[in-house]
Design a protein around this motif. Structure first.
Motif, PDB file in Angstrom:
ATOM      1  N   ARG A   1       1.217   6.744  -6.796  1.00 26.19           N
ATOM      2  CA  ARG A   1       0.177   7.756  -7.062  1.00 26.19           C
ATOM      3  C   ARG A   1       0.733   9.166  -6.934  1.00 26.19           C
ATOM      4  NH1 ARG A   1      -2.506  10.609  -3.676  1.00 26.19           N
ATOM      5  NH2 ARG A   1      -2.283   9.172  -1.913  1.00 26.19           N
TER       6      ARG A   1
ATOM      7  N   GLU B   1       0.829  -1.209   0.000  1.00 27.07           N
ATOM      8  CA  GLU B   1       0.000   0.000   0.000  1.00 27.07           C
ATOM      9  C   GLU B   1       0.865   1.262   0.000  1.00 27.07           C
ATOM     10  OE1 GLU B   1      -0.417  -2.529   2.099  1.00 27.07           O
ATOM     11  OE2 GLU B   1      -2.290  -3.398   1.352  1.00 27.07           O
TER      12      GLU B   1
ATOM     13  N   ALA C   1      -2.948  -3.599  -5.297  1.00 25.16           N
ATOM     14  CA  ALA C   1      -2.800  -2.405  -4.464  1.00 25.16           C
ATOM     15  C   ALA C   1      -2.562  -1.174  -5.333  1.00 25.16           C
ATOM     16  CB  ALA C   1      -1.658  -2.589  -3.475  1.00 25.16           C
TER      17      ALA C   1
ATOM     18  N   ALA D   1       2.201   1.683  -3.454  1.00 23.41           N
ATOM     19  CA  ALA D   1       1.146   2.168  -4.341  1.00 23.41           C
ATOM     20  C   ALA D   1       0.882   3.660  -4.115  1.00 23.41           C
ATOM     21  CB  ALA D   1      -0.132   1.368  -4.110  1.00 23.41           C
ATOM     22  N   THR D   2       0.913   4.101  -2.856  1.00 23.40           N
ATOM     23  CA  THR D   2       0.718   5.516  -2.554  1.00 23.40           C
ATOM     24  C   THR D   2       1.850   6.354  -3.131  1.00 23.40           C
ATOM     25  OG1 THR D   2      -0.480   4.979  -0.526  1.00 23.40           O
ATOM     26  CG2 THR D   2       0.426   7.206  -0.701  1.00 23.40           C
TER      27      THR D   2
ATOM     28  N   GLU E   1      -5.071   2.108  -5.786  1.00 17.48           N
ATOM     29  CA  GLU E   1      -4.604   3.451  -5.446  1.00 17.48           C
ATOM     30  C   GLU E   1      -4.708   4.393  -6.640  1.00 17.48           C
ATOM     31  OE1 GLU E   1      -3.241   6.308  -2.805  1.00 17.48           O
ATOM     32  OE2 GLU E   1      -3.757   4.230  -2.360  1.00 17.48           O
TER      33      GLU E   1
ATOM     34  N   GLN F   1      -7.901   6.337  -7.653  1.00 24.80           N
ATOM     35  CA  GLN F   1      -8.249   7.613  -7.051  1.00 24.80           C
ATOM     36  C   GLN F   1      -7.987   8.737  -8.049  1.00 24.80           C
ATOM     37  OE1 GLN F   1      -6.865   8.337  -3.042  1.00 24.80           O
ATOM     38  NE2 GLN F   1      -6.311   6.175  -2.783  1.00 24.80           N
TER      39      GLN F   1
END
Length: 361
Positions: free
Chosen positions: A255, A248, A353, A251-252, A357, A360
């Motif tokens: 992004r 996660e 994941a 993945a953040t 992400e 969004q």
């Protein structure tokens, strides 16, 4: 033909040397102490920092936005851990060495570097991919040259940095006229040496990518050939420890890279002004102007990062084709099964994941 194809026994050191990395990548970055994220029991350690390697000059790219909190970004706050930005990497191949040594968690990677990672057993996970801009590569010829098309390159002396995006584009461009590398006088030169040779009239043509080639075109009042395209893909990758233990967070981070690139593209003048204030272009007005034009035209390697996705079939097929062409040319000594590696189910949890992400806005 002057194409010095590697012979059997072309191992990791010679591959790096052919890419212009030499001893730095083999005994310098590759010798960094390993610092993985597992404890003695094999369990994942708590994440205390993320190490995002910046490549090259970092003059106009999302990593620069994030490392200086431009555009309102605060990556460390979003990830919940400090972020450091190891630098001094001339290209993405030595970053693969750093990932193998355990000193980098995340970075940009060319398709060439990903292929090397596969063959070199680098513990790396593909996070996202995107096609490089189709017009990122140019072939320069002197103004007034009688070379007007791919067909006119037969028998001519062409400078290229072997084993790079330019090589792949050259192969495809020659193929459009029914030619191969064997039909030209191929000279393997780094960008600096190729520019010097071009300026001195020692080569008839030179292929490279942005911003190097556009800067050279303006400095030397050169012409470009029509129909030259870029075919390969770019990636952002992570170390296995980071991606598998903290999908996660990885993945953040991806992004944030995407959104930083979108900010650059939505605010090109502001972004380039910020990069200039950081000293990215020194005293060169020409270099700043070229970068601004290329950001606006979306012709830089990072220009597709605003639309990247989890690794898809297009990236897999395109990178396999590059690997097959380079094996045929002798750049890679053995075939590389890109498709099987990039499609491996062990990456599924990370893919999920990342896809969630990136969904969004």
């Amino acid at each position: 033909m002057n194409f010095r194809s590697p012979l059997p026994g072309f191992g990791r050191r010679r591959f790096l040397e052919a890419a212009g990395l030499g001893a730095l990548a083999v005994t310098g970055i590759g010798a960094l102490a390993a610092c993985g994220t597992k404890d003695s029991s094999g369990a994942a350690k708590a994440l205390t920092e993320v190490r995002y390697a910046l490549i090259g000059d970092g003059k106009a790219e999302p990593g620069t936005v994030l490392s200086h909190n431009l555009g309102g970004f605060d990556l460390a706050s979003d990830l919940g851990v400090p972020v450091t930005y190891p630098s001094g990497f001339p290209a993405s191949l030595p970053v693969m060495e750093a990932i193998k040594a355990g000193s980098v968690d995340f970075s940009f990677a060319t398709a060439t570097a990903v292929i090397y990672a596969i063959g070199g057993n680098v513990p790396v996970v593909p996070i996202v991919s995107y096609p490089l801009p189709s017009n990122e590569v140019d072939i320069l010829v002197p103004k007034g040259s009688d070379i007007k098309s791919a067909a006119d390159l037969r028998g001519r002396r062409i400078a290229d940095h072997q084993g790079t995006t330019g090589t792949y584009s050259l192969v495809k461009y020659l193929d459009s006229a029914g030619l191969t590398i064997n039909d030209v006088d191929y000279v393997n030169l780094t960008a600096a040496d190729a520019e010097a040779a071009f300026a001195q009239g020692k080569v008839d043509a030179w292929i490279n990518w942005q911003p190097t080639i556009e800067l050279a075109r303006r400095k030397h009042n050169a012409a470009t050939l029509p129909g030259v395209k870029t075919y390969d893909y770019a990636f952002f990758v992570a170390s296995e420890d980071f991606a598998f233990d903290h999908p996660e967070v990885a993945a953040t981070l991806a992004r944030n890279v995407r959104d930083a690139q979108r900010w650059v593209e939505a605010n090109p003048e502001t972004a380039v002004d910020e990069f200039t204030a950081l000293g990215g272009f020194g005293d060169s007005t020409l270099e700043r102007d070229v970068y601004l034009d290329l950001v606006k035209a979306r012709r830089l390697s990072y220009s597709g990062a605003g639309q990247f996705t989890a690794v898809d079939e297009g990236a897999i097929a395109g990178t396999q084709d590059l690997a097959d062409n380079f094996h045929r040319l002798g750049v890679y000594p053995e075939p590389v099964d890109v498709q099987t590696w990039l499609s491996d189910s062990r990456f599924d949890s990370v893919r999920a994941a990342v896809a969630a992400e990136l969904a969004q806005a």
